[in-house]
Design a protein around this motif. Structure first.
Motif, PDB file in Angstrom:
ATOM      1  N   VAL A  96       0.837  -1.201   0.000  1.00 29.60           N
ATOM      2  CA  VAL A  96       0.000   0.000   0.000  1.00 29.60           C
ATOM      3  C   VAL A  96       0.862   1.237   0.000  1.00 29.60           C
ATOM      4  O   VAL A  96       0.649   2.193  -0.757  1.00 29.60           O
ATOM      5  CB  VAL A  96      -0.951  -0.005   1.208  1.00 29.60           C
ATOM      6  N   ALA A  97       1.898   1.234   0.861  1.00 23.87           N
ATOM      7  CA  ALA A  97       2.793   2.401   0.933  1.00 23.87           C
ATOM      8  C   ALA A  97       3.497   2.604  -0.393  1.00 23.87           C
ATOM      9  O   ALA A  97       3.657   3.735  -0.862  1.00 23.87           O
ATOM     10  CB  ALA A  97       3.805   2.192   2.056  1.00 23.87           C
ATOM     11  N   GLY A  98       3.921   1.472  -0.996  1.00 24.08           N
ATOM     12  CA  GLY A  98       4.581   1.588  -2.302  1.00 24.08           C
ATOM     13  C   GLY A  98       3.654   2.184  -3.351  1.00 24.08           C
ATOM     14  O   GLY A  98       4.074   2.963  -4.213  1.00 24.08           O
ATOM     15  N   MET A  99       2.353   1.833  -3.322  1.00 23.03           N
ATOM     16  CA  MET A  99       1.388   2.388  -4.278  1.00 23.03           C
ATOM     17  C   MET A  99       1.241   3.882  -4.100  1.00 23.03           C
ATOM     18  O   MET A  99       1.228   4.658  -5.070  1.00 23.03           O
ATOM     19  CB  MET A  99       0.026   1.700  -4.103  1.00 23.03           C
ATOM     20  N   MET A 100       1.149   4.342  -2.826  1.00 24.52           N
ATOM     21  CA  MET A 100       0.967   5.774  -2.573  1.00 24.52           C
ATOM     22  C   MET A 100       2.211   6.542  -2.982  1.00 24.52           C
ATOM     23  O   MET A 100       2.132   7.607  -3.604  1.00 24.52           O
ATOM     24  CB  MET A 100       0.664   5.989  -1.094  1.00 24.52           C
ATOM     25  N   LEU A 101       3.407   5.984  -2.617  1.00 28.51           N
ATOM     26  CA  LEU A 101       4.629   6.686  -2.956  1.00 28.51           C
ATOM     27  C   LEU A 101       4.908   6.638  -4.452  1.00 28.51           C
ATOM     28  O   LEU A 101       5.532   7.538  -5.019  1.00 28.51           O
ATOM     29  CB  LEU A 101       5.805   6.072  -2.187  1.00 28.51           C
ATOM     30  N   GLY A 102       4.423   5.592  -5.071  1.00 30.14           N
ATOM     31  CA  GLY A 102       4.634   5.466  -6.519  1.00 30.14           C
ATOM     32  C   GLY A 102       3.677   6.312  -7.347  1.00 30.14           C
ATOM     33  O   GLY A 102       3.880   6.464  -8.550  1.00 30.14           O
ATOM     34  N   ASN A 103       2.617   6.799  -6.758  1.00 29.41           N
ATOM     35  CA  ASN A 103       1.664   7.669  -7.487  1.00 29.41           C
ATOM     36  C   ASN A 103       2.261   9.070  -7.561  1.00 29.41           C
ATOM     37  O   ASN A 103       2.334   9.786  -6.556  1.00 29.41           O
ATOM     38  CB  ASN A 103       0.322   7.691  -6.761  1.00 29.41           C
ATOM     39  N   SER A 104       2.684   9.453  -8.757  1.00 33.83           N
ATOM     40  CA  SER A 104       3.395  10.730  -8.905  1.00 33.83           C
ATOM     41  C   SER A 104       2.492  11.931  -8.644  1.00 33.83           C
ATOM     42  O   SER A 104       2.991  13.027  -8.401  1.00 33.83           O
ATOM     43  CB  SER A 104       3.998  10.827 -10.302  1.00 33.83           C
ATOM     44  N   GLN A 105       1.187  11.750  -8.729  1.00 33.36           N
ATOM     45  CA  GLN A 105       0.279  12.876  -8.535  1.00 33.36           C
ATOM     46  C   GLN A 105       0.052  13.174  -7.054  1.00 33.36           C
ATOM     47  O   GLN A 105      -0.434  14.250  -6.703  1.00 33.36           O
ATOM     48  CB  GLN A 105      -1.078  12.581  -9.207  1.00 33.36           C
ATOM     49  N   ILE A 106       0.358  12.224  -6.156  1.00 32.05           N
ATOM     50  CA  ILE A 106       0.123  12.412  -4.726  1.00 32.05           C
ATOM     51  C   ILE A 106       1.417  12.924  -4.086  1.00 32.05           C
ATOM     52  O   ILE A 106       2.445  12.237  -4.067  1.00 32.05           O
ATOM     53  CB  ILE A 106      -0.309  11.102  -4.046  1.00 32.05           C
ATOM     54  N   ALA A 107       1.389  14.161  -3.588  1.00 29.65           N
ATOM     55  CA  ALA A 107       2.577  14.757  -2.953  1.00 29.65           C
ATOM     56  C   ALA A 107       2.674  14.372  -1.487  1.00 29.65           C
ATOM     57  O   ALA A 107       3.767  14.260  -0.942  1.00 29.65           O
ATOM     58  CB  ALA A 107       2.532  16.280  -3.090  1.00 29.65           C
ATOM     59  N   ASP A 108       1.530  14.141  -0.814  1.00 30.72           N
ATOM     60  CA  ASP A 108       1.563  13.801   0.607  1.00 30.72           C
ATOM     61  C   ASP A 108       0.285  13.059   0.963  1.00 30.72           C
ATOM     62  O   ASP A 108      -0.748  13.214   0.304  1.00 30.72           O
ATOM     63  CB  ASP A 108       1.693  15.067   1.450  1.00 30.72           C
ATOM     64  N   PHE A 109       0.413  12.244   2.017  1.00 30.26           N
ATOM     65  CA  PHE A 109      -0.721  11.452   2.502  1.00 30.26           C
ATOM     66  C   PHE A 109      -0.811  11.696   4.004  1.00 30.26           C
ATOM     67  O   PHE A 109       0.137  11.454   4.745  1.00 30.26           O
ATOM     68  CB  PHE A 109      -0.474   9.972   2.206  1.00 30.26           C
ATOM     69  N   ILE A 110      -1.957  12.209   4.455  1.00 31.72           N
ATOM     70  CA  ILE A 110      -2.147  12.561   5.867  1.00 31.72           C
ATOM     71  C   ILE A 110      -3.365  11.817   6.378  1.00 31.72           C
ATOM     72  O   ILE A 110      -4.398  11.741   5.699  1.00 31.72           O
ATOM     73  CB  ILE A 110      -2.344  14.071   6.050  1.00 31.72           C
ATOM     74  N   LEU A 111      -3.212  11.266   7.598  1.00 31.29           N
ATOM     75  CA  LEU A 111      -4.301  10.510   8.199  1.00 31.29           C
ATOM     76  C   LEU A 111      -4.509  11.019   9.615  1.00 31.29           C
ATOM     77  O   LEU A 111      -3.595  11.031  10.433  1.00 31.29           O
ATOM     78  CB  LEU A 111      -3.954   9.021   8.218  1.00 31.29           C
ATOM     79  N   TYR A 112      -5.724  11.503   9.879  1.00 35.20           N
ATOM     80  CA  TYR A 112      -6.098  11.958  11.217  1.00 35.20           C
ATOM     81  C   TYR A 112      -7.021  10.915  11.854  1.00 35.20           C
ATOM     82  O   TYR A 112      -7.926  10.383  11.183  1.00 35.20           O
ATOM     83  CB  TYR A 112      -6.856  13.292  11.150  1.00 35.20           C
ATOM     84  N   ARG A 113      -6.802  10.641  13.170  1.00 36.32           N
ATOM     85  CA  ARG A 113      -7.740   9.804  13.921  1.00 36.32           C
ATOM     86  C   ARG A 113      -8.848  10.665  14.504  1.00 36.32           C
ATOM     87  O   ARG A 113      -8.641  11.820  14.847  1.00 36.32           O
ATOM     88  CB  ARG A 113      -6.999   9.111  15.071  1.00 36.32           C
ATOM     89  N   GLU A 114      -9.999  10.047  14.637  1.00 33.43           N
ATOM     90  CA  GLU A 114     -11.114  10.752  15.260  1.00 33.43           C
ATOM     91  C   GLU A 114     -10.802  11.046  16.721  1.00 33.43           C
ATOM     92  O   GLU A 114     -11.253  12.064  17.282  1.00 33.43           O
ATOM     93  CB  GLU A 114     -12.393   9.909  15.146  1.00 33.43           C
ATOM     94  N   SER A 115     -10.025  10.186  17.352  1.00 27.79           N
ATOM     95  CA  SER A 115      -9.695  10.364  18.763  1.00 27.79           C
ATOM     96  C   SER A 115      -8.531  11.323  18.964  1.00 27.79           C
ATOM     97  O   SER A 115      -8.156  11.653  20.083  1.00 27.79           O
ATOM     98  CB  SER A 115      -9.347   9.007  19.379  1.00 27.79           C
ATOM     99  N   GLY A 116      -7.920  11.767  17.865  1.00 26.82           N
ATOM    100  CA  GLY A 116      -6.802  12.687  17.953  1.00 26.82           C
ATOM    101  C   GLY A 116      -5.549  12.037  17.423  1.00 26.82           C
ATOM    102  O   GLY A 116      -5.431  10.811  17.314  1.00 26.82           O
ATOM    103  N   GLY A 117      -4.583  12.866  17.046  1.00 28.20           N
ATOM    104  CA  GLY A 117      -3.351  12.338  16.500  1.00 28.20           C
ATOM    105  C   GLY A 117      -3.388  12.289  14.983  1.00 28.20           C
ATOM    106  O   GLY A 117      -4.461  12.228  14.377  1.00 28.20           O
ATOM    107  N   ALA A 118      -2.200  12.315  14.377  1.00 27.25           N
ATOM    108  CA  ALA A 118      -2.119  12.324  12.918  1.00 27.25           C
ATOM    109  C   ALA A 118      -0.795  11.751  12.480  1.00 27.25           C
ATOM    110  O   ALA A 118       0.182  11.737  13.216  1.00 27.25           O
ATOM    111  CB  ALA A 118      -2.266  13.751  12.392  1.00 27.25           C
ATOM    112  N   THR A 119      -0.765  11.242  11.266  1.00 29.43           N
ATOM    113  CA  THR A 119       0.478  10.766  10.675  1.00 29.43           C
ATOM    114  C   THR A 119       0.440  11.051   9.181  1.00 29.43           C
ATOM    115  O   THR A 119      -0.641  11.152   8.575  1.00 29.43           O
ATOM    116  CB  THR A 119       0.662   9.267  10.931  1.00 29.43           C
TER     117      THR A 119
END
Length: 583
Positions: A96-119
């Motif tokens: 999955v990570a390889g797919m996201m990093l390999g997609n040239s159109q996606i500059a960044d991927f951000i994920l927020y939890r409903e309970s707080g915190g982000a990566t």
């Protein structure tokens, strides 16, 4: 006052040069409009293809976000509060990570939890979850309930890097079992997502762009335009229609603007977007410049032809007409010795010869007329010499009157005196006499007729004093009275003739009345038809008087006859009053 030559040149310019100019302008306008429509139609087709490619690129990103939010790994990560699980996510889900990093159109991927915190995948600063929740972008994501929400470069971008334009996609991640909100996925999409697509619109100085409903430019190959307003005078026309074209000024330059609604919706307040193509008008006009140049060339050639036409033809015709007018004026004044010169142009030569022949013929006719008039005068003089001298006639009548008086023949004497009066008016003077003399003439006639008819009729005469000295055509009463004596009174009957003279409405009028047998309607209608053939029997005197009155005074004057059987006849004569100025 324009001369003839100037009028001809003006007519040439108006009837030849003006239509050519109008035709050129109309052709230019029609060609310009047709070219506008043709180019715009072609551009609309290009924009449709661009829109399909845009939607394909957007769908590709949306599909990738679908995969992310529905993947079991993301679901598992967001369902647990163990932060070390993210390390497991990286270790176990390299695909999955390889797919996201390999997609040239996606500059960044951000994920927020409903309970707080982000990566996120990139080593860059991102807003805290608390700051994210206070943004408008967060509220829009919640409102769409899992559908993609796009932030455009012209909007506030909390996730974009400094000095860099980008699109941002955000979605709610829901638990696939409970549909509860687990967190939020933010994708930072590169601006070059659409670059290859809009290169198709780029042609020369023409370019395309994406514009939202408020007029903000959200995408263009020219990055300097992003975030600026698409400021044209008729932007409201673009907002009101789905597609079309118009001519307007953009960045101070006249341009052909073609537009159409895009299928790309961002999900924000100004979610509806438009694809707009701007093509400078000078590039388009280059295709129809030859029409304008040909028009100018034709006008120039027409002017040269007009000059040559004036020099070699109009000038000669103008000089000929001026010469002809001068000679005609001289001929009008009686100078018949003039002759026109010869001309090289055949038509002008024929006119000149015809004019000279006409003048020569007029000269001959005038000489013939003068000769004939001289002969007439000589003949009239000879006739006058042979006429009886009126003085001799009057002296003879005086001698007869003297002899009748000496012998006691009063009736003969009276008739001789009246005949002399009758002849004086008939023979002497011009066409008119005074009313008084005309009355005297008819009374002399009646006196003679009374003797002839053995006093079987009587007459009365009443004339207004103001009418007596007015001029009137002579010998108009006697023929009417003669007609009464011949036709009105049966034998062995006593008749009365009454003559009245008056002035009414600036007209002189005579009324001749009798108490005779009158006329039936057929006879009266024939007499009223004065302009038709003369009657074969009777009415000659009436017709003669009417004809002379019309010829001398005009058709407004003449006779009117009123009669019926056994009730007598009244004839009215009308003639103009000339006042004290008559001759």
């Amino acid at each position: 006052m324009l001369r003839f030559q100037q009028k001809m040149i003006l007519a040439f310019l108006l009837f030849i040069l003006l239509p050519i100019t109008i035709l050129g302008l109309v052709s230019y306008k029609i060609s310009s409009a047709a070219l506008q429509q043709k180019i715009s139609n072609q551009t609309v087709q290009t924009l449709k293809a661009v829109d399909r490619n845009v939607m394909a690129s957007v769908s590709e990103v949306n599909a990738f976000s679908d995969y992310v939010i529905s993947s079991s790994e993301i679901q598992s990560y967001l369902n647990t509060n163990d932060e070390t699980s993210m390390i497991e996510f990286y270790n176990k889900q390299q695909a999955v990570a390889g797919m996201m990093l390999g997609n040239s159109q996606i500059a960044d991927f951000i994920l927020y939890r409903e309970s707080g915190g982000a990566t996120h995948l990139r080593d860059s600063d991102i807003p805290t979850f608390k700051k994210f929740r206070s943004s408008t972008f967060y509220r829009q994501i919640l409102h769409e309930k899992g559908r993609p929400v796009w932030l455009t470069p012209s909007e506030v971008q909390p996730f974009a890097q400094a000095n860099r334009f980008s699109f941002t996609l955000g979605r709610v991640v829901k638990d696939i079992n409970t549909l509860n909100n687990l967190g939020y996925v933010i994708l930072d999409v590169n601006m070059d997502l659409f670059d290859s697509i809009f290169t198709d619109v780029q042609e020369g100085t023409a370019y395309g762009m994406l514009v939202n409903q408020s007029g903000k430019i959200i995408y263009s190959l020219n990055r300097n335009l992003i975030g600026k307003s698409f400021a044209i005078d008729h932007f409201s026309n673009i907002q009101a229609k789905k597609s079309g074209y118009l001519i307007d000024n953009w960045n101070g330059e006249k341009s052909l603007i073609t537009y159409m609604s895009s299928g790309f919706h961002t999900g924000s307040s100004a979610s509806s977007l438009m694809i707009i193509s701007v093509k400078p008008w000078k590039e388009i006009s280059n295709d129809i410049t030859h029409i304008r140049n040909m028009t100018l060339l034709m006008v120039g050639v027409a002017l040269i032809i007009a000059g040559l036409f004036n020099l070699f033809y109009l000038k000669r015709i103008s000089l000929f007409i001026q010469e002809l007018l001068k000679d005609m004026k001289l001929a009008e004044k009686g100078t018949l010795s003039i002759r026109m010169k010869r001309y090289k142009i055949k038509e002008l030569e024929n006119i000149a010869i015809g004019f000279n022949n006409m003048i020569a013929r007029i000269q001959r006719l005038l000489k013939e007329v003068e000769t004939e008039q001289e002969r007439k005068r000589e003949a009239q003089f000879k006739v006058l010499q042979q006429q009886i001298n009126p003085h001799f006639l009057y002296n003879t009548l005086e001698s007869i009157n003297a002899l009748a008086s000496l012998n006691g023949q009063k009736d003969i004497s009276k008739m001789t005196i009246n005949l002399g009066k009758l002849l004086r008016i008939s023979i002497n003077g011009g066409y008119e006499v005074t009313v008084k003399n005309e009355i005297r003439h008819v009374m002399s006639y009646l006196e003679i007729q009374k003797v002839r008819y053995d006093h079987r009729f009587s007459y009365e005469v009443e004339v207004e004093k103001a009418l007596e000295n007015q001029p009137v055509l002579k010998l108009i009463l006697q023929p009417l009275v003669e007609n009464i004596l011949n036709h009105a009174f049966p034998q062995n009957s006593t008749g009365i003739i009454k003559i009245t003279g008056t002035i009414r409405k600036r007209r002189g009028q005579f009324f001749i009345e009798d108490n005779g047998k009158g006329m039936d309607d057929n006879v009266l209608q024939k007499l009223h038809s004065f302009e038709k053939e003369r009657p074969k029997q009777g009415g000659h005197g009436i017709h003669n008087v009417q004809e002379r009155l019309e010829l001398y005074y005009g058709k407004d004057y003449g006779l009117m006859i009123c009669s019926s059987e056994n009730n007598g006849t009244t004839i009215r004569i009308s003639f103009p009053i000339q006042g004290d100025n008559h001759v």
